[in-house]
Scaffold this motif. Structure first.
Motif, mmCIF file in Angstrom:
data_model
loop_
_atom_site.group_PDB
_atom_site.id
_atom_site.type_symbol
_atom_site.label_atom_id
_atom_site.label_comp_id
_atom_site.label_asym_id
_atom_site.label_seq_id
_atom_site.Cartn_x
_atom_site.Cartn_y
_atom_site.Cartn_z
ATOM 1 N N GLY A 1 44.314 -121.933 51.285
ATOM 2 C CA GLY A 1 43.602 -122.307 52.536
ATOM 3 C C GLY A 1 43.319 -123.931 52.336
ATOM 4 O O GLY A 1 43.578 -124.735 51.205
ATOM 5 N N PRO B 1 48.018 -119.315 54.760
ATOM 6 C CA PRO B 1 47.473 -119.263 55.803
ATOM 7 C C PRO B 1 47.975 -120.553 56.998
ATOM 8 O O PRO B 1 48.086 -121.533 56.607
ATOM 9 N N ASP C 1 50.622 -115.690 56.876
ATOM 10 C CA ASP C 1 49.237 -115.166 57.549
ATOM 11 C C ASP C 1 48.852 -116.264 58.635
ATOM 12 O O ASP C 1 48.883 -117.515 58.334
ATOM 13 N N HIS D 1 37.377 -121.375 61.003
ATOM 14 C CA HIS D 1 38.618 -121.173 60.209
ATOM 15 C C HIS D 1 39.776 -120.675 61.163
ATOM 16 O O HIS D 1 40.850 -120.617 60.802
ATOM 17 N N SER D 2 39.362 -120.376 62.456
ATOM 18 C CA SER D 2 40.358 -120.048 63.410
ATOM 19 C C SER D 2 40.462 -121.398 64.454
ATOM 20 O O SER D 2 41.101 -121.208 65.318
ATOM 21 N N ASN E 1 44.580 -113.363 61.012
ATOM 22 C CA ASN E 1 43.496 -113.278 59.921
ATOM 23 C C ASN E 1 42.227 -113.093 60.914
ATOM 24 O O ASN E 1 41.951 -113.629 61.764
ATOM 25 N N TRP F 1 40.253 -116.344 47.524
ATOM 26 C CA TRP F 1 40.157 -117.514 48.172
ATOM 27 C C TRP F 1 39.221 -118.306 47.360
ATOM 28 O O TRP F 1 38.110 -117.958 47.026
ATOM 29 N N HIS G 1 46.470 -117.712 60.588
ATOM 30 C CA HIS G 1 45.025 -117.774 60.574
ATOM 31 C C HIS G 1 44.401 -118.569 61.507
ATOM 32 O O HIS G 1 43.073 -118.084 61.735
ATOM 33 N N ASN H 1 46.457 -124.741 57.211
ATOM 34 C CA ASN H 1 45.234 -124.583 58.204
ATOM 35 C C ASN H 1 44.102 -125.110 57.327
ATOM 36 O O ASN H 1 43.620 -124.493 56.375
#
Length: 467
Positions: free
Chosen positions: A31, A94, A134, A147-148, A191, A332, A136, A35
């Protein structure tokens, strides 16, 4: 072993390489890299809003200088070597679609994003570490939160076929590009989806799976359940060579959680409750005999030794549960400014010195959904919560109810978005060397390791255990 033999495939309730040897994926999520998230690298609101504000201060060329250097510094050879030294064998990567496509030119693929992705996949491969790709952040945002890269609280992805068409196209490009890469464990197609109706996600997944399989019939697919990867009732018979991934955050491990064992938000949380939630979230996988992989989990650390000891106990109990069910996992997150990371920026780094006071203000205002509480603004938020409860007692919005809906609008949008201007202003007047130093604060050599967490992960992955 040849490269061709390293390809992974579902074998019963687990994964195996092409020789038939079982492989249990245990690793971390990257993370904050391709992203970005506010609590991970210390900015406010969403990645796109933050980048827009910083571009306005730095100008186009120096904006790219900083963010390109940050992407390169954030993960390199030292990071991959460190993860391998702990016994970890995968990194979940991500991705924000904006690295590969511009909203102003939909369906036109950008090569620059793939240059960074290629670099990290190949870096991990050199150290014997698999990658899971991923998506994300999807066009239109597939869930309600930062987070999107969602600037609102509406997951418009599910309302517009155009956004879905773009994801299908992007995944076909990704799948085709990496179809022959043996160190990619598989493709995590979306995700934490949150389809409010629950009616679109099933048919969309069926379409997406067919499209990806057409471009790449070999790699394993990782499919998150609905409602932030906790519900799997949209799936019927499992698809071939597919892992249905759950996310398993412990209530007592949230920033506001604890004690452990103890009560959080009226719920008694102990090892029994952790196992109950895990079994609930993996019921589909256990019923269908498909592999269990926990795509995200992990507590938030507070800096208080007593509370953090409880957080490590949560993590140890979860890993015990996963071991008992032969579940793979991806913790995470790998690297951040100090909330959850296995490694994090140092207290004396140029980035911390420049943005530390700003991060304190964010915490005081409760502006990060994940990284802060409302303690400093409760005199403002509680009257609104009381008003909402009195005037709208039956209002129970998807996915998490009235109180969290109200917090999203107040703290994580209204209070957070104006802070992007203040964050960007902290870049003003910096010369190129100072910009480079900020980015380099995230390099492995400049970061601090969270040793108790590293020791715990090494203990679980030491040679002789499940692969």
């Amino acid at each position: 072993m040849t490269d061709d033999q390293r390809f992974l495939r579902v074998a019963g309730s687990g994964l195996a390489d092409a020789t038939g040897a079982p492989v249990r994926l245990r690793g971390v999520g990257l993370g904050g890299w391709m992203n970005m998230e506010n609590f991970i690298t210390g900015y406010p609101a969403t990645e796109t809003l933050m980048r827009r504000a910083v571009r306005g201060v730095l100008g186009e060329d120096r904006y790219h200088r900083f963010f390109d250097r940050l992407l390169t510094a954030f993960f390199g050879d030292d990071d991959a070597a460190y993860l391998a030294s702990l016994g970890l064998n995968c990194v979940r990567l991500p991705l924000n679609y904006r690295h590969f496509e511009d909203d102003r030119a939909p369906f036109k693929i950008l090569e620059a994003g793939f240059e960074q992705l290629d670099r990290v996949i190949d870096t991990c491969a050199r150290h014997g570490v698999y990658s899971v790709l991923d998506l994300h952040a999807a066009p239109g945002a597939q869930n309600h939160h930062w987070h999107s890269d969602n600037p609102s609280h509406i997951p418009a992805f599910w309302e517009h076929a155009h956004f879905q068409d773009r994801v299908v196209n992007l995944w076909q490009v990704i799948a085709d590009r990496y179809a022959g890469h043996p160190w990619i464990a598989g493709h995590n197609l979306l995700n934490e989806p949150a389809d409010p109706t629950g009616e679109i996600i099933g048919p969309f997944y069926a379409r997406l799976v067919d499209a990806v399989r057409e471009a790449d019939p070999r790699h394993t697919l990782f499919l998150d359940g609905n409602t932030y990867s906790t519900r799997f009732d949209m799936f019927g018979e499992p698809w071939e060579n597919t892992i249905y991934t759950c996310h398993d955050y412990a209530l007592a491990g949230f920033v506001y959680g604890g004690p452990y064992p103890g009560r959080t938000e009226g719920v008694w949380v102990d090892r029994g409750q952790l196992e109950e939630k895990f079994l609930e979230r993996t019921a589909y996988q256990r019923r269908t005999g498909t592999p269990i992989w926990v795509g995200e989990f992990g507590p938030v650390y507070t800096g208080d030794p007593e509370r953090d000891a409880q957080r490590y106990r949560i993590l140890r109990d979860q890993l015990d549960i996963y071991d008992a069910h032969d579940a793979g996992w991806s913790l995470w997150t790998y690297k951040d400014v100090g909330l959850q990371g296995l490694v994090h920026t140092a207290a004396d780094s140029p980035y911390t010195r420049r943005f530390g006071a700003f991060q304190d203000k964010k915490a005081r205002l409760g502006a990060d959904h994940w990284g802060s509480t409302d303690d400093g603004v409760r005199h403002l938020t509680e009257p609104v919560h009381a008003f909402m409860a009195e005037e709208y007692p039956d209002f129970d919005p998807y996915p998490f109810g009235r109180r969290k809906f109200t917090d999203d609008l107040l703290r994580h949008i209204l209070f957070a978005q104006p802070l992007t201007v203040e964050y960007a202003e902290l870049f003003r007047g910096l010369d190129d060397g100072e910009l480079d130093a900020l980015a380099d604060s995230f390099s492995f050599s400049s970061c601090t390791r969270r040793e108790p967490l590293a020791d715990l992960l090494t203990e679980r992955c030491r040679p002789g255990g499940a692969r």
